[in-house]
Design a protein around this motif. Structure first.
Motif, PDB file in Angstrom:
ATOM      1  N   ARG A 103      -9.742  -7.626  -1.943  1.00 62.35           N
ATOM      2  CA  ARG A 103      -9.689  -6.949  -3.231  1.00 62.35           C
ATOM      3  C   ARG A 103      -8.428  -6.078  -3.239  1.00 62.35           C
ATOM      4  O   ARG A 103      -8.128  -5.404  -2.262  1.00 62.35           O
ATOM      5  N   ALA A 104      -7.733  -6.102  -4.344  1.00 62.16           N
ATOM      6  CA  ALA A 104      -6.577  -5.221  -4.543  1.00 62.16           C
ATOM      7  C   ALA A 104      -6.781  -4.484  -5.859  1.00 62.16           C
ATOM      8  O   ALA A 104      -7.180  -5.085  -6.859  1.00 62.16           O
ATOM      9  N   ARG A 105      -6.507  -3.180  -5.832  1.00 65.19           N
ATOM     10  CA  ARG A 105      -6.654  -2.365  -7.048  1.00 65.19           C
ATOM     11  C   ARG A 105      -5.357  -1.614  -7.289  1.00 65.19           C
ATOM     12  O   ARG A 105      -4.811  -0.991  -6.387  1.00 65.19           O
ATOM     13  N   ALA A 106      -4.908  -1.662  -8.541  1.00 68.25           N
ATOM     14  CA  ALA A 106      -3.708  -0.925  -8.937  1.00 68.25           C
ATOM     15  C   ALA A 106      -3.749  -0.705 -10.440  1.00 68.25           C
ATOM     16  O   ALA A 106      -4.164  -1.593 -11.194  1.00 68.25           O
ATOM     17  N   GLU A 140      -8.128  -4.020   0.250  1.00 68.94           N
ATOM     18  CA  GLU A 140      -9.246  -4.146   1.185  1.00 68.94           C
ATOM     19  C   GLU A 140      -9.432  -5.621   1.514  1.00 68.94           C
ATOM     20  O   GLU A 140      -9.333  -6.468   0.629  1.00 68.94           O
ATOM     21  N   VAL A 176      -1.085   0.556  -4.536  1.00 68.30           N
ATOM     22  CA  VAL A 176      -2.103  -0.486  -4.463  1.00 68.30           C
ATOM     23  C   VAL A 176      -3.093  -0.147  -3.352  1.00 68.30           C
ATOM     24  O   VAL A 176      -2.692   0.152  -2.225  1.00 68.30           O
ATOM     25  N   LYS A 177      -4.374  -0.211  -3.682  1.00 65.01           N
ATOM     26  CA  LYS A 177      -5.404  -0.066  -2.668  1.00 65.01           C
ATOM     27  C   LYS A 177      -5.856  -1.473  -2.310  1.00 65.01           C
ATOM     28  O   LYS A 177      -6.256  -2.243  -3.178  1.00 65.01           O
ATOM     29  N   GLY A 201      -5.632   0.704 -12.498  1.00 64.24           N
ATOM     30  CA  GLY A 201      -6.877   0.460 -13.193  1.00 64.24           C
ATOM     31  C   GLY A 201      -7.312  -0.995 -13.233  1.00 64.24           C
ATOM     32  O   GLY A 201      -8.313  -1.325 -13.851  1.00 64.24           O
ATOM     33  N   GLN A 202      -6.569  -1.872 -12.588  1.00 64.39           N
ATOM     34  CA  GLN A 202      -6.912  -3.291 -12.560  1.00 64.39           C
ATOM     35  C   GLN A 202      -7.387  -3.660 -11.156  1.00 64.39           C
ATOM     36  O   GLN A 202      -6.903  -3.122 -10.163  1.00 64.39           O
ATOM     37  N   SER A 203      -8.314  -4.600 -11.083  1.00 59.18           N
ATOM     38  CA  SER A 203      -8.832  -5.045  -9.798  1.00 59.18           C
ATOM     39  C   SER A 203      -8.732  -6.560  -9.719  1.00 59.18           C
ATOM     40  O   SER A 203      -9.119  -7.266 -10.645  1.00 59.18           O
ATOM     41  N   VAL A 232      -9.859  -9.712  -7.266  1.00 56.91           N
ATOM     42  CA  VAL A 232     -10.783 -10.063  -6.197  1.00 56.91           C
ATOM     43  C   VAL A 232     -10.540 -11.502  -5.812  1.00 56.91           C
ATOM     44  O   VAL A 232     -10.314 -12.357  -6.676  1.00 56.91           O
ATOM     45  N   THR A 248       0.802  -1.216   0.000  1.00 54.21           N
ATOM     46  CA  THR A 248       0.000   0.000   0.000  1.00 54.21           C
ATOM     47  C   THR A 248       0.838   1.270   0.000  1.00 54.21           C
ATOM     48  O   THR A 248       0.391   2.301   0.478  1.00 54.21           O
TER      49      THR A 248
END
Length: 104
Positions: A52-55, A41, A38-39, A57-59, A61, A34
């Motif tokens: 869930r990880a987002r970076a 949750e 990378v976001k 523009g990709q997610s 799950v 983080t």
């Protein structure tokens, strides 16, 4: 094309011990990943972890279920990351096995 990675990792711990080790492993992942890029949750519901990880523009799950003798992991990879599925499966299995090793 999207792909779901499935990994089962055996363990010889109690469910609670396995859950605690996984929780501490996710704490490390969260703090390492983080750094703004990378976001991340994650939410536990009993012995199930939804994450869930987002970076960029990709997610990604995933779901993780702690069972009596193994941990079952499923991760949904978007098409962009699906090419890494085999490599990711090996890394998850290796790191998960180390994390869940029975240490007297």
């Amino acid at each position: 094309m999207a792909e779901t990675v499935r990994v089962d990792i055996p363990h010889k711990l109690t469910r609670e011990q396995a859950r605690q080790r996984i929780a501490s492993g996710f704490d490390r992942i969260r703090s390492d990943a983080t750094g703004g890029m990378v976001k991340f949750e994650d939410v536990w519901t009993e012995d199930r972890l939804d994450f869930r990880a987002r970076a960029m523009g990709q997610s990604v799950v995933g779901r993780l279920d702690v069972m009596d003798d193994h941990v079952h992991i499923e991760i949904d990879l978007p098409g962009f990351l699906a090419a890494l599925a085999e490599k990711l499966t090996g890394k998850i299995r290796k790191e998960g096995t180390i994390l869940l090793e029975h240490k007297p």
